[in-house]
Design an enzyme around this catalytic site. Structure first.
Site, PDB file in Angstrom:
ATOM      1  N   GLU A   1     -12.237   6.821   6.448  1.00  0.00           N
ATOM      2  CA  GLU A   1     -11.270   6.959   7.487  1.00  0.00           C
ATOM      3  C   GLU A   1     -10.601   8.411   7.197  1.00  0.00           C
ATOM      4  O   GLU A   1     -10.662   8.734   5.856  1.00  0.00           O
ATOM      5  CB  GLU A   1      -9.944   6.067   7.682  1.00  0.00           C
ATOM      6  N   ALA A   2     -10.089   9.079   7.906  1.00  0.00           N
ATOM      7  CA  ALA A   2      -9.638  10.490   7.867  1.00  0.00           C
ATOM      8  C   ALA A   2      -8.477  10.459   6.643  1.00  0.00           C
ATOM      9  O   ALA A   2      -8.448  11.458   5.812  1.00  0.00           O
ATOM     10  CB  ALA A   2      -8.975  11.359   9.092  1.00  0.00           C
ATOM     11  N   ASN A   3      -7.651   9.399   6.561  1.00  0.00           N
ATOM     12  CA  ASN A   3      -6.594   9.069   5.532  1.00  0.00           C
ATOM     13  C   ASN A   3      -7.193   8.836   4.135  1.00  0.00           C
ATOM     14  O   ASN A   3      -6.768   8.837   3.168  1.00  0.00           O
ATOM     15  CB  ASN A   3      -5.847   7.753   6.001  1.00  0.00           C
ATOM     16  N   PRO A  57      -2.133   2.390  20.406  1.00  0.00           N
ATOM     17  CA  PRO A  57      -0.855   1.660  20.050  1.00  0.00           C
ATOM     18  C   PRO A  57      -0.894   1.242  18.705  1.00  0.00           C
ATOM     19  O   PRO A  57      -1.915   1.213  18.126  1.00  0.00           O
ATOM     20  CB  PRO A  57      -0.740   0.482  21.067  1.00  0.00           C
ATOM     21  N   SER A  98       0.699  -1.116   0.120  1.00  0.00           N
ATOM     22  CA  SER A  98      -0.026   0.030   0.161  1.00  0.00           C
ATOM     23  C   SER A  98       0.692   1.263  -0.142  1.00  0.00           C
ATOM     24  O   SER A  98       1.676   1.525  -1.109  1.00  0.00           O
ATOM     25  CB  SER A  98      -0.771  -0.239   1.133  1.00  0.00           C
TER      26      SER A  98
END
Length: 568
Positions: free
Chosen positions: A395-397, A524, A90
């Site tokens: 998602e924000a990405n 995490p 990716s």
């Protein structure tokens, strides 16, 4: 009375045990040739099947790819359907690679099989046969069922060698292979679902993928190429990845309906200072993309499943329109079409804790669309989105899509055919019906999402500035803190609340309370010993200070390593 079994019972038991012995010997012989010295396990470190499959340095993956070829055959037999295998890392840089399995409906691998995959990737060579036997028996797999695996890869130099290892695994267990060659991750997902639905979702080829998306894109927008402030020219940063190949094909299919200027088309380093992840995290222009004032720009990532928009204004200031912005644009569009059509379907939007507070306020209070928050990772968003008639998740990405319940699709089609409705109602229903075909529902698809955004901007007559004006993002920042052991951090409430170390959340709350509209959470990493810190607040002058204060707390209370975070 002491003769507890009749002769007939004994005979039946004998036959049963003979059958079982025969089945066991057939199973054992089925797996007898799988130990392959070329792909023996050469690394002691544990590799883990994470949210996006296995991902690590490519030279550690050959035995993993071979074993995932074996596992894909078993998964195909278990599901009695075609399974996908995608070789990619990716948005990671060139030296890395990875592999993910794709389930029959084009979705990510079922969670219980992630554990099976991790276990199989890490067992010693001497335990390989017994492990596969155990999987086969535990999952009640009929080994006589034929298996089909559809495989694709990205442009990394290591991908052909890893492909060879996976193919060897598939062929060793006599699976049938469809090798798609160089494809984006979403294209592989698309072909898997088309194959398993006998073409009702679309033609299971790359040609079928391009023509399905482009045909509906052209028909929805009609003859007008430009509209209001919207112009059809955009700059596309393809991250020097496999998405560049797909973008070139789209250019061909689109003719001049969308004028795509392509940058980072494969001639530079993969994801090196370019691509959606770089632009999102660094909040800056990617390498090679010219800074033209107020021009609509798009970045996708290395395997083309993430997309973000951006532009530079007259004062050379960089503006990012990320996954939250795309989600709100799409939600507003669907809400408007549903209201106009008169259809009463439940629309919902799913976000993670990383979603900007500004977007959540806008969706809840202005659009009045229900919002759900789930842990990070597309599999969590996808699962929750399935609960709505029309579920939008990003998602924000920039990784996301829209999914529709079958009943919702039927209701929309029926509504569009209803002669008694007004012209406006039927037109809105027809647009809803058509736009479904523009969306790759199986997974976030950067190029399909881009065409959807372009469709909406064109319909509204908006340029990128108008789009950005719909609401204000809260200033935000992310930091990574190195720790001895990431597992000391545990979270709840969709990762928004920290359970351990005890006392850390209370201290975070105290810090956050000092800042207007302050919010911060820590979680995490899934793959390395770091803790990710996110913070946002009303004033951009405070956001750095808030982030560093929280990061410093994590460092002190969760066993930080290296230099303690401090203000520059």
């Amino acid at each position: 009375m002491h003769h507890m079994f009749s002769r007939r019972t004994v005979t039946l038991m004998s036959i049963s045990s003979l059958v079982q012995a025969y089945v066991n010997s057939m199973e054992s012989s089925y797996f007898q040739d799988i130990v392959n010295t070329e792909y023996s396990r050469r690394h002691d470190g544990c590799v883990e099947y994470g949210t996006a499959g296995f991902r690590t340095k490519s030279d550690r993956l050959e035995h993993v790819l071979y074993r995932m070829g074996l596992l894909a055959v078993l998964r195909s037999k278990a599901k009695k359907a075609a399974i996908g295998l995608m070789i990619t890392a990716s948005h990671n840089l060139e030296p890395d690679n990875g592999i993910k399995l794709v389930d029959p409906a084009g979705e990510m691998l079922e969670a219980s099989w992630e554990t099976i995959a991790t276990n199989l990737a890490n067992v010693q060579d001497s335990d390989l046969i017994s492990t596969l036997l155990h999987i086969s028996r535990r999952e009640n797999i009929d080994l006589s069922v034929p298996a089909t695996v559809i495989i694709g890869r990205d442009t990394r130099k290591s991908s052909p060698g890893l492909l060879k290892a996976a193919l060897m695994g598939i062929k060793t267990l006599h699976g049938n292979v469809t090798d798609l060659g160089l494809v984006t991750t979403p294209q592989l997902h698309y072909v898997v679902v088309c194959t398993n639905t006998n073409g009702t979702y679309g033609e299971p080829t790359l040609k079928g993928y391009y023509s399905k998306l482009v045909t509906v894109f052209k028909s929805i927008r009609g003859a007008e190429i430009n509209n209001g402030k919207y112009t059809s020219m955009l700059q596309l940063d393809a991250a020097n990845g496999v998405g560049a190949i797909a973008a070139k094909e789209f250019q061909r299919y689109l003719d001049s309906v969308l004028d795509i200027k392509l940058f980072n088309d494969g001639s530079g380093g993969l994801n090196h200072m370019c691509g959606a992840d770089y632009v999102k995290v660094q909040q800056t222009l990617p390498l090679n993309v010219p800074s033209e004032k107020n021009v609509r720009c798009v970045s996708i990532d290395g395997d083309a499943d993430r997309v973000v928009y951006f532009y530079t204004d007259e004062n050379n200031k960089f503006h990012l329109l990320d996954g939250d912005r795309i989600a709100t644009l799409v939600a507003a569009y669907f809400k408007e079409l549903l209201e106009t059509s008169g259809l009463s379907l439940q629309l919902g939007l799913v976000q993670t804790a990383y979603a900007n507070g500004g977007s959540t306020d806008y969706i809840s209070n202005v659009l009045k669309v229900p919002v759900a928050c789930v842990p990070t990772g597309v599999k969590h968003l996808h699962k929750r989105a399935l609960e709505f008639d029309i579920g939008i998740y990003f998602e924000a990405n920039g990784h996301g899509t829209v999914i529709f319940k079958d009943a919702a699709k039927e209701a929309i089609k029926t509504h569009a055919r209803n002669e008694t409705l007004s012209a406006a109602q039927r037109l809105a229903s027809a647009k809803l019906r058509d736009v479904i075909d523009l969306i790759n529902e199986t997974v976030g698809d950067a190029l399909s999402d881009m065409l959807l955004v372009e469709t909406i901007l064109h319909a509204k007559g908006w340029d990128i500035i108008e789009w950005e004006r719909s609401y204000n993002d809260l200033p935000n920042k992310q930091l990574k803190v190195g720790v001895k052991d990431r597992n000391v951090i545990t979270t709840t409430n969709a990762e928004r609340h920290c359970l351990t170390p005890v006392g850390l959340q209370e201290e975070i709350d105290k810090i956050v309370s000092k800042y207007p509209r302050g919010r911060s959470f820590v979680r995490p990493s899934g793959t390395e010993d770091i803790v990710r810190v996110y913070a946002e607040c009303k004033n951009s002058s405070d956001v750095e200070k808030l982030t560093v204060e929280v990061a410093s707390l994590v460092y002190r209370l969760a066993g930080g390593v290296g230099p303690e975070p401090s203000l520059l």
